[in-house]
Design a protein around this motif. Structure first.
Motif, short mmCIF file in Angstrom:
data_model
loop_
_atom_site.label_atom_id
_atom_site.label_comp_id
_atom_site.label_asym_id
_atom_site.label_seq_id
_atom_site.Cartn_x
_atom_site.Cartn_y
_atom_site.Cartn_z
N LEU A 100 -6.93 4.28 15.20
CA LEU A 100 -6.16 3.28 15.34
C LEU A 100 -5.62 2.77 14.18
N ASP A 101 -6.29 2.83 12.96
CA ASP A 101 -5.66 2.41 11.82
C ASP A 101 -4.68 3.28 11.34
N ASP A 102 -4.49 4.67 11.55
CA ASP A 102 -3.50 5.32 11.41
C ASP A 102 -2.28 5.03 12.05
N TYR A 103 -2.72 4.80 13.29
CA TYR A 103 -1.41 4.16 14.35
C TYR A 103 -0.86 3.01 13.72
N ARG A 104 -1.63 2.09 13.31
CA ARG A 104 -1.42 0.87 13.03
C ARG A 104 -0.33 0.82 11.73
N ARG A 105 -0.95 1.68 10.79
CA ARG A 105 -0.25 1.84 9.40
C ARG A 105 0.99 2.77 9.72
N SER A 106 1.31 3.49 10.81
CA SER A 106 2.44 4.20 10.95
C SER A 106 3.79 3.18 11.32
N ARG A 107 3.30 1.97 12.02
CA ARG A 107 4.63 0.92 12.08
C ARG A 107 5.26 0.89 11.17
N PRO A 108 6.41 0.33 11.18
CA PRO A 108 7.15 -0.13 9.80
C PRO A 108 6.73 -1.36 9.12
N THR A 109 6.13 -2.43 10.02
CA THR A 109 5.81 -3.53 9.52
C THR A 109 4.41 -3.49 9.26
N VAL A 112 1.45 -3.94 15.37
CA VAL A 112 2.08 -3.37 16.36
C VAL A 112 2.81 -4.05 17.40
N PRO A 113 3.73 -3.63 17.99
CA PRO A 113 4.58 -4.32 19.08
C PRO A 113 3.73 -5.00 19.94
N VAL A 114 3.73 -6.05 20.49
CA VAL A 114 2.87 -6.93 21.26
C VAL A 114 2.43 -6.19 22.49
N ASP A 115 3.22 -5.68 23.17
CA ASP A 115 3.22 -4.96 24.54
C ASP A 115 2.13 -3.69 24.27
N ASP A 116 2.34 -2.86 23.15
CA ASP A 116 1.72 -1.84 22.88
C ASP A 116 0.22 -2.26 22.50
N ALA A 117 0.15 -3.30 21.60
CA ALA A 117 -1.19 -3.80 21.30
C ALA A 117 -1.88 -4.38 22.32
N VAL A 118 -1.41 -5.03 23.29
CA VAL A 118 -2.17 -5.52 24.62
C VAL A 118 -2.50 -4.20 25.30
N GLU A 119 -1.94 -3.16 25.43
CA GLU A 119 -1.97 -1.95 26.12
C GLU A 119 -3.20 -1.33 25.42
N LEU A 213 -4.14 -5.97 14.79
CA LEU A 213 -2.81 -5.28 15.27
C LEU A 213 -1.75 -6.32 15.38
N LEU A 214 -2.01 -7.61 15.82
CA LEU A 214 -0.87 -8.20 15.81
C LEU A 214 -0.37 -9.32 14.77
N THR A 215 -1.06 -9.28 13.64
CA THR A 215 -0.68 -9.98 12.43
C THR A 215 -0.71 -9.18 11.17
N ASN A 216 -1.20 -7.97 11.18
CA ASN A 216 -1.49 -7.20 9.98
C ASN A 216 -2.31 -7.78 9.05
N LEU A 217 -3.05 -8.73 9.67
CA LEU A 217 -4.26 -9.50 8.48
C LEU A 217 -5.63 -9.53 9.47
N LEU A 218 -6.75 -9.30 8.57
CA LEU A 218 -7.78 -9.86 9.19
C LEU A 218 -7.95 -11.34 9.40
N PRO A 219 -8.81 -11.94 10.24
CA PRO A 219 -9.02 -13.17 10.66
C PRO A 219 -9.29 -14.12 9.64
N TYR A 220 -10.41 -13.38 8.72
CA TYR A 220 -10.95 -13.74 7.62
C TYR A 220 -10.93 -12.95 6.47
N GLU A 221 -10.33 -13.24 5.37
CA GLU A 221 -10.54 -12.33 4.23
C GLU A 221 -11.76 -12.33 3.71
N ASP A 222 -12.32 -13.28 3.57
CA ASP A 222 -13.98 -13.30 3.03
C ASP A 222 -14.77 -12.99 4.06
#
Length: 293
Positions: A100-109, A112-119, A213-222
């Protein structure tokens, strides 16, 4: 130094084709089985004897026999000589598209598009729910983007939960088991005395994956070192505030999976999956309709 060499043979059964990567506990190789074709092989970094390998992989083998489409099938386990000494290995189905990390990083931004992320999340929960519905429940304990495989079946996304090597059954009385995993994805209670893993902890990990997947960020950096610190920090920023394509209702589901308070978090993958599926059914095609206006 890698544990195995590309082009080498393991007995008369496996040929090592290619090194794929590694995690904290194992290295992964693409191999070719003499009769069954291409598979993936995980070689455990710290486990040597066959008895230890069998003990570690007991839950993985059990779950693979259920034949659920969202769980990676495990085929074989054994030991192999390496430059570091004998190491345990197991083979599983090979998914060419990667994790999934490979898949996520392959997205331009990176998101992941919301519909794909939910699926992806719905299928992830479906596979994980099989473990949580066992009696007593089996906790994965290491849900991360690297342990979720993403491929395609007839042009449709297909997600498989992988790496049940850390999976454990909870104790019947407490409903908990020992804590292991990747710190950034571990629930606050899982850090407590190292004995707080539960199905709800897996839910927290899925929530962390969803946020990423939805934000390209972790909920907490620490990454907190104690339960106290984790329980007393403010909730993460809503995914809706970071990505306007994320509906507030979906953002609420993700934040519900990340609740520090166990009584307010989804109790297991089936409950989280039901909420995601209900949202998916209610908003199916919404993005396409908005784009066409």
């Amino acid at each position: 130094m890698r544990l195995l060499t590309e082009g080498s043979q393991i007995g008369d059964t496996y040929e090592i084709e290619r090194y794929l990567g590694q995690g904290a506990y194992s290295e992964v190789y693409r191999v070719r089985h003499r009769f069954l074709g291409r598979q993936a092989m995980k070689v455990l970094k710290r486990v040597g004897t066959l008895a230890e390998t069998r003990r570690m992989l007991g839950e993985a083998v059990l779950l693979s026999r259920l034949g659920h489409p969202n769980i990676v099938r495990v085929f074989d386990a054994g030991t192999v000589p390496t430059p570091a000494g004998d190491r345990g290995f197991f083979t599983m189905e090979y998914v060419a598209a990667g994790n999934l990390d490979d898949y996520r990083r392959s997205r331009p931004t990176g998101s992941v598009p919301v519909d794909d992320a939910v699926e992806i999340l719905v299928q992830l929960c479906a596979g994980l729910a099989v473990a949580h519905r066992s009696d007593p429940p089996v906790v994965h304990r290491d849900i991360t983007p690297w342990n979720v495989l993403v491929g395609y079946d007839q042009d449709r996304l297909r997600v498989r939960v992988g790496d049940f090597g850390l999976a454990r059954r909870v104790e019947a009385r407490s409903g908990l088991t020992s804590s292991e995993g990747t710190l950034a994805f571990m629930a606050p209670e899982a850090l407590r005395y190292g004995q707080g893993a539960s199905p709800a902890g897996d839910v927290y990990a899925v929530g962390t994956v969803a946020y990423l997947l939805l934000t390209n960020l972790l909920p907490y950096e620490d990454v907190p070192a104690t339960t106290f610190g984790a329980r007393h920090r403010p909730p993460p920023i809503s995914p809706h505030d970071l990505n306007r394509d994320v509906h507030p209702g979906l953002a609420g589901i993700v934040l519900g999976a990340l609740e520090a308070d166990l009584t307010r978090r989804f109790s297991d993958a089936a409950e989280l999956g039901s909420a995601l599926t209900a949202w998916q059914d209610a908003h199916q095609g919404t993005s396409e309709e908005e784009e066409s206006r």
